[in-house]
Design an enzyme around this catalytic site. Sequence first.
Site, PDB file in Angstrom:
ATOM      1  CE  LYS A 151      -1.932  -1.165   3.876  1.00 25.25           C
ATOM      2  NZ  LYS A 151      -1.141  -2.391   4.092  1.00 25.25           N
ATOM      3  CB  SER A 152       3.568   2.464   2.241  1.00 24.07           C
ATOM      4  OG  SER A 152       2.795   2.402   3.403  1.00 24.07           O
ATOM      5  CB  SER A 204      -1.407   3.509   2.091  1.00 23.17           C
ATOM      6  OG  SER A 204      -0.667   4.679   2.323  1.00 23.17           O
TER       7      SER A 204
HETATM    8  P1  ADP Z   1       2.251  -1.815   3.254  1.00 25.48           P
HETATM    9  O1  ADP Z   1       2.229  -0.324   3.143  1.00 25.48           O
HETATM   10  O2  ADP Z   1       1.093  -2.478   2.591  1.00 25.48           O
HETATM   11  O3  ADP Z   1       2.475  -2.298   4.658  1.00 25.48           O
HETATM   12  P2  ADP Z   1       4.842  -1.581   2.049  1.00 25.48           P
HETATM   13  O4  ADP Z   1       4.600  -0.762   0.828  1.00 25.48           O
HETATM   14  O5  ADP Z   1       5.404  -0.890   3.271  1.00 25.48           O
HETATM   15  O6  ADP Z   1       3.490  -2.347   2.412  1.00 25.48           O
HETATM   16  O7  ADP Z   1       5.796  -2.795   1.723  1.00 25.48           O
HETATM   17  C1  ADP Z   1       5.643  -3.579   0.569  1.00 25.48           C
HETATM   18  C2  ADP Z   1       6.967  -4.262   0.243  1.00 25.48           C
HETATM   19  O8  ADP Z   1       6.757  -5.094  -0.897  1.00 25.48           O
HETATM   20  C3  ADP Z   1       8.056  -3.271  -0.106  1.00 25.48           C
HETATM   21  O9  ADP Z   1       9.274  -3.753   0.425  1.00 25.48           O
HETATM   22  C4  ADP Z   1       8.060  -3.302  -1.630  1.00 25.48           C
HETATM   23  O10 ADP Z   1       9.316  -2.971  -2.164  1.00 25.48           O
HETATM   24  C5  ADP Z   1       7.699  -4.758  -1.918  1.00 25.48           C
HETATM   25  N1  ADP Z   1       7.065  -4.988  -3.229  1.00 25.48           N
HETATM   26  C6  ADP Z   1       7.427  -5.917  -4.138  1.00 25.48           C
HETATM   27  N2  ADP Z   1       6.660  -5.889  -5.232  1.00 25.48           N
HETATM   28  C7  ADP Z   1       5.757  -4.912  -5.035  1.00 25.48           C
HETATM   29  C8  ADP Z   1       4.683  -4.386  -5.819  1.00 25.48           C
HETATM   30  N3  ADP Z   1       4.388  -4.869  -7.038  1.00 25.48           N
HETATM   31  N4  ADP Z   1       3.953  -3.395  -5.291  1.00 25.48           N
HETATM   32  C9  ADP Z   1       4.233  -2.906  -4.067  1.00 25.48           C
HETATM   33  N5  ADP Z   1       5.229  -3.335  -3.279  1.00 25.48           N
HETATM   34  C10 ADP Z   1       6.001  -4.334  -3.743  1.00 25.48           C
END
Ligand code: ADP
Length: 210
Positions: free
Chosen positions: A42-43, A107
Amino acid sequence: MQSRQSDNVVWHQGDLTREARWSMLRAHGATLWLTGLSGSGKSTIGAALEHTLVARGVWSYRLDGDNIRHGLNGDLGFSAEDRVENIRRIAEVARLFADAGVLAITSFISPYAADRDAARALHDASGVPFLEIFVDTPLAVCEARDPKGLYRKARAGEITGFTGIDDPYEAPARPELVLRTERDDVARCVEGIVELLVARGIVGSTPGPG
Ligand code: ADP
């Protein structure tokens, strides 16, 4: 939902309508509500999307879970009650941004369907577009990524009530868009959201305000 504490608070309606504001500013507000497990992306997607939209001349601003918890919602924890209040405040703030003509990108894990539905209802009631975007990354993939080391801590019992481990995540029933980050890279996910915004007439098909 909290209501007004005082009967002496009266809504003040200025003479500038939303339509006139958006038209004069050449803006089109909306809330893009990203939901999914921790580590789903999301982030990362929200930040890339914000950058892409701003580069196109679209006013957009990201409200991000951890950042908001440092300020506005710094008084809230992760109990069921606090999670509800967390989402309620975010929904109100996003709606204000969107009403002002900004594309608000939120997010937050927002694990409970009822809370997301309440956020949608709040927007519907004031005629502000609300697009729910489900970042549908399987738990196993999120856990393998574990960008903040939180799954490791949750499995070790150092964090309780962690979504996906010992707290439920209720997947959206009818999201406007589903993103599959184990298949599509960040750029493709952002492209998918921009396509949705163009299809809805929120963003113009060529760079520049919608
Ligand atoms: P959330 O905000 O949902 O907790 P984050 O964005 O902080 O998730 O973390 C997602 C992780 O997944 C990051 O380390 C990012 O680099 C990785 N990642 C790998 N592929 C993708 C993708 N297609 N979209 C988003 N993040 C991805």
